[in-house]
Design a protein around this motif. Sequence first.
Motif, PDB file in Angstrom:
ATOM      1  N   MET A 165     -25.907  37.642 -38.803  1.00 46.26           N
ATOM      2  CA  MET A 165     -25.667  36.258 -38.382  1.00 46.26           C
ATOM      3  C   MET A 165     -25.300  35.357 -39.558  1.00 46.26           C
ATOM      4  O   MET A 165     -24.757  34.271 -39.365  1.00 46.26           O
ATOM      5  CB  MET A 165     -26.909  35.713 -37.674  1.00 46.26           C
ATOM      6  CG  MET A 165     -27.181  36.321 -36.301  1.00 46.26           C
ATOM      7  SD  MET A 165     -25.938  35.868 -35.076  1.00 46.26           S
ATOM      8  CE  MET A 165     -26.278  34.106 -34.908  1.00 46.26           C
ATOM      9  N   GLN A 166     -25.556  35.819 -40.785  1.00 48.06           N
ATOM     10  CA  GLN A 166     -25.197  35.028 -41.967  1.00 48.06           C
ATOM     11  C   GLN A 166     -23.689  34.825 -42.082  1.00 48.06           C
ATOM     12  O   GLN A 166     -23.235  33.905 -42.777  1.00 48.06           O
ATOM     13  CB  GLN A 166     -25.734  35.704 -43.230  1.00 48.06           C
ATOM     14  CG  GLN A 166     -27.256  35.722 -43.336  1.00 48.06           C
ATOM     15  CD  GLN A 166     -27.752  36.458 -44.568  1.00 48.06           C
ATOM     16  OE1 GLN A 166     -26.957  36.945 -45.383  1.00 48.06           O
ATOM     17  NE2 GLN A 166     -29.064  36.546 -44.716  1.00 48.06           N
ATOM     18  N   LEU A 184     -21.887  33.596 -40.033  1.00 43.96           N
ATOM     19  CA  LEU A 184     -21.566  32.274 -39.491  1.00 43.96           C
ATOM     20  C   LEU A 184     -21.286  31.282 -40.614  1.00 43.96           C
ATOM     21  O   LEU A 184     -20.540  30.319 -40.426  1.00 43.96           O
ATOM     22  CB  LEU A 184     -22.713  31.764 -38.616  1.00 43.96           C
ATOM     23  CG  LEU A 184     -22.787  32.318 -37.187  1.00 43.96           C
ATOM     24  CD1 LEU A 184     -24.082  31.855 -36.527  1.00 43.96           C
ATOM     25  CD2 LEU A 184     -21.585  31.869 -36.380  1.00 43.96           C
ATOM     26  N   TYR A 197     -17.627  31.360 -41.299  1.00 42.84           N
ATOM     27  CA  TYR A 197     -16.813  31.432 -40.081  1.00 42.84           C
ATOM     28  C   TYR A 197     -15.483  30.690 -40.239  1.00 42.84           C
ATOM     29  O   TYR A 197     -14.413  31.234 -39.918  1.00 42.84           O
ATOM     30  CB  TYR A 197     -17.598  30.855 -38.905  1.00 42.84           C
ATOM     31  CG  TYR A 197     -16.905  31.005 -37.564  1.00 42.84           C
ATOM     32  CD1 TYR A 197     -17.186  32.092 -36.740  1.00 42.84           C
ATOM     33  CD2 TYR A 197     -15.974  30.066 -37.120  1.00 42.84           C
ATOM     34  CE1 TYR A 197     -16.556  32.238 -35.511  1.00 42.84           C
ATOM     35  CE2 TYR A 197     -15.332  30.207 -35.898  1.00 42.84           C
ATOM     36  CZ  TYR A 197     -15.629  31.288 -35.101  1.00 42.84           C
ATOM     37  OH  TYR A 197     -14.996  31.429 -33.895  1.00 42.84           O
ATOM     38  N   ASP A 198     -15.523  29.473 -40.719  1.00 44.14           N
ATOM     39  CA  ASP A 198     -14.297  28.664 -40.793  1.00 44.14           C
ATOM     40  C   ASP A 198     -13.252  29.288 -41.714  1.00 44.14           C
ATOM     41  O   ASP A 198     -12.045  29.169 -41.465  1.00 44.14           O
ATOM     42  CB  ASP A 198     -14.624  27.245 -41.264  1.00 44.14           C
ATOM     43  CG  ASP A 198     -15.394  26.454 -40.226  1.00 44.14           C
ATOM     44  OD1 ASP A 198     -15.362  26.858 -39.045  1.00 44.14           O
ATOM     45  OD2 ASP A 198     -16.036  25.456 -40.596  1.00 44.14           O
ATOM     46  N   MET A 242     -17.539  38.826 -34.668  1.00 45.67           N
ATOM     47  CA  MET A 242     -18.557  37.820 -34.376  1.00 45.67           C
ATOM     48  C   MET A 242     -19.074  37.972 -32.950  1.00 45.67           C
ATOM     49  O   MET A 242     -20.269  37.766 -32.681  1.00 45.67           O
ATOM     50  CB  MET A 242     -17.998  36.412 -34.596  1.00 45.67           C
ATOM     51  CG  MET A 242     -17.774  36.044 -36.057  1.00 45.67           C
ATOM     52  SD  MET A 242     -19.227  36.273 -37.116  1.00 45.67           S
ATOM     53  CE  MET A 242     -20.478  35.294 -36.258  1.00 45.67           C
ATOM     54  N   TYR A 294     -23.020  38.392 -32.120  1.00 45.08           N
ATOM     55  CA  TYR A 294     -23.740  37.598 -31.121  1.00 45.08           C
ATOM     56  C   TYR A 294     -24.331  38.513 -30.040  1.00 45.08           C
ATOM     57  O   TYR A 294     -25.471  38.340 -29.596  1.00 45.08           O
ATOM     58  CB  TYR A 294     -22.799  36.589 -30.473  1.00 45.08           C
ATOM     59  CG  TYR A 294     -22.575  35.324 -31.259  1.00 45.08           C
ATOM     60  CD1 TYR A 294     -23.651  34.552 -31.699  1.00 45.08           C
ATOM     61  CD2 TYR A 294     -21.284  34.869 -31.541  1.00 45.08           C
ATOM     62  CE1 TYR A 294     -23.456  33.373 -32.401  1.00 45.08           C
ATOM     63  CE2 TYR A 294     -21.078  33.700 -32.253  1.00 45.08           C
ATOM     64  CZ  TYR A 294     -22.161  32.958 -32.672  1.00 45.08           C
ATOM     65  OH  TYR A 294     -21.959  31.781 -33.372  1.00 45.08           O
ATOM     66  N   GLU A 325     -22.433  32.996 -26.338  1.00 45.02           N
ATOM     67  CA  GLU A 325     -21.648  32.880 -27.574  1.00 45.02           C
ATOM     68  C   GLU A 325     -20.763  34.114 -27.774  1.00 45.02           C
ATOM     69  O   GLU A 325     -19.613  34.011 -28.235  1.00 45.02           O
ATOM     70  CB  GLU A 325     -22.578  32.704 -28.771  1.00 45.02           C
ATOM     71  CG  GLU A 325     -23.319  31.376 -28.822  1.00 45.02           C
ATOM     72  CD  GLU A 325     -24.586  31.356 -27.970  1.00 45.02           C
ATOM     73  OE1 GLU A 325     -24.830  32.349 -27.240  1.00 45.02           O
ATOM     74  OE2 GLU A 325     -25.316  30.356 -28.030  1.00 45.02           O
ATOM     75  N   GLU A 330     -16.588  34.292 -28.225  1.00 40.68           N
ATOM     76  CA  GLU A 330     -15.851  34.886 -29.347  1.00 40.68           C
ATOM     77  C   GLU A 330     -14.865  35.943 -28.865  1.00 40.68           C
ATOM     78  O   GLU A 330     -13.741  36.029 -29.372  1.00 40.68           O
ATOM     79  CB  GLU A 330     -16.830  35.488 -30.356  1.00 40.68           C
ATOM     80  CG  GLU A 330     -17.699  34.464 -31.072  1.00 40.68           C
ATOM     81  CD  GLU A 330     -16.896  33.403 -31.807  1.00 40.68           C
ATOM     82  OE1 GLU A 330     -15.951  33.756 -32.546  1.00 40.68           O
ATOM     83  OE2 GLU A 330     -17.200  32.211 -31.631  1.00 40.68           O
TER      84      GLU A 330
END
Length: 350
Positions: free
Chosen positions: A255-256, A258, A261-262, A274, A278, A286, A290
Motif C-alpha cells: 500500500m506504500q 500510494l 501514485y501520481d 494498484m 487494493y 477501490e 483502479e
Amino acid sequence: MISICIIVKNEEKLLNLCLKHLIPLNYEIVVVDTGSTDGTKDVAINYTDKVYDYPWNQDFSAARNFAISKASNDYIFMIDSDEILASCDKKELETYIQRYPDGIGRVMIISEYYRDNEKYSVKNQVSRIFSKKKYCYQGRIHEQVVPIEGEIATIYDAPIRIYHRGYDGDLETRRKKTERNISLLKKELEDKGDDPYILYQLGKSYYMQEDYFASCEVFSKALYFDLDPNLEYVQDMVESYGYALLNSQQYETAMQLLGVYDEFAVNADFLYLMGLIYMNNAMFTEAIGEFIKASQMKVYKMDGVNSYRAYYNIGVVYECLGLVDKAIKYYKKCGNYSLAVKRLNTLVYD
C-alpha cells in the motif's frame, strides 16, 4: 549501412532460428562466440563468414564492443541469440538512420512466457540501433548503450519487432540462467558502489528466481535514490517491486505505493497493479476503480492489463461479494481468456 552483431555461448538450439530470420534483411552479420562447447559456431558459420572468438572475461559490454569492432558498417543493430526478428521495415529503418545519424533507435521487444500454465506477453522498447562512431556499451552485465563522448542526440522508435524467448522455461532453468547474472551484478556493485540501475537488474534477477523477499529488499534499496519517474527502468522497478510484495504476501507494505501514485499512474500496468494491491487488502471498491481506470488506458506493457485481465479481476471481486450477475457481465467482457471462461462455465452452466 548496417551490421547485425550477436554475442553467443552454447546457443546452438536457439541461434539457428535467430539467424534464419535475419538473413532476409541482407545485412552483414557478425557473431562473436565467448567460449561455446557445443555446435554454436558451426551453426553461425552456416549463415556468415564473420565469426570470431572472444575469451569470456565476465563482462558483457566488453564482448559486445569487441563484436562492434569487427563490423564493417558504421551502424549497428544488436540482437541476442534468444530473440527472433518478427518484422523490420528496412526502408523505413534506413530513413530513420539518415534522419537521425547520431541518434539511438529503440526496437520493440516482445517477451512471451508461461507461468502456472498461463501465457504472458510483455512489450518493451530497448535501445539497439546506433552508430559505432558515437556509442558503445558500458556495464559488466545488463549493459547499456552510452555515448563515447557528449550526450545522446536523439532517441527514436525503429520499425522493428522482436520476440524474446529468454523468460520462458521452468523455475530450475530460470535459476540456472540468473545465478550467473546475480554473481556478475554483485561484482559490479562491489566494484562501483550502489547504483540504482544495477540494483534494479539484481532485483529483477531475484524476481526471475521467485526469491521475492530478496527482490523486495534490493528494489527497496534502489528506490531510496532520487530517481526520474519518466525513465522506463524506474517505472518497471516500481511495478516489479509491487508484484514482489504481493507475491511475498506483504500486502500492507504494498500500500506504500500510494505514495508515488501520481508519478507512476501514467500507464495501465501501474493502475492494474494498484487494483491488485487494493484487492489483496480487501479494499474492493477501490480495486474496481483502479481496474476500470486501467481498462481506459491506451499505454501498456503487459498484454491484457487494460482489457481482459482488468475485467477478469473485476468479475472476481463481484463474485466474492456475491454479485453474480455483475461478475458474469465482466467475465463475458474477457473474450476467450481461459480463467474467465472457467468461471463462466461454473456460474452459468453448473
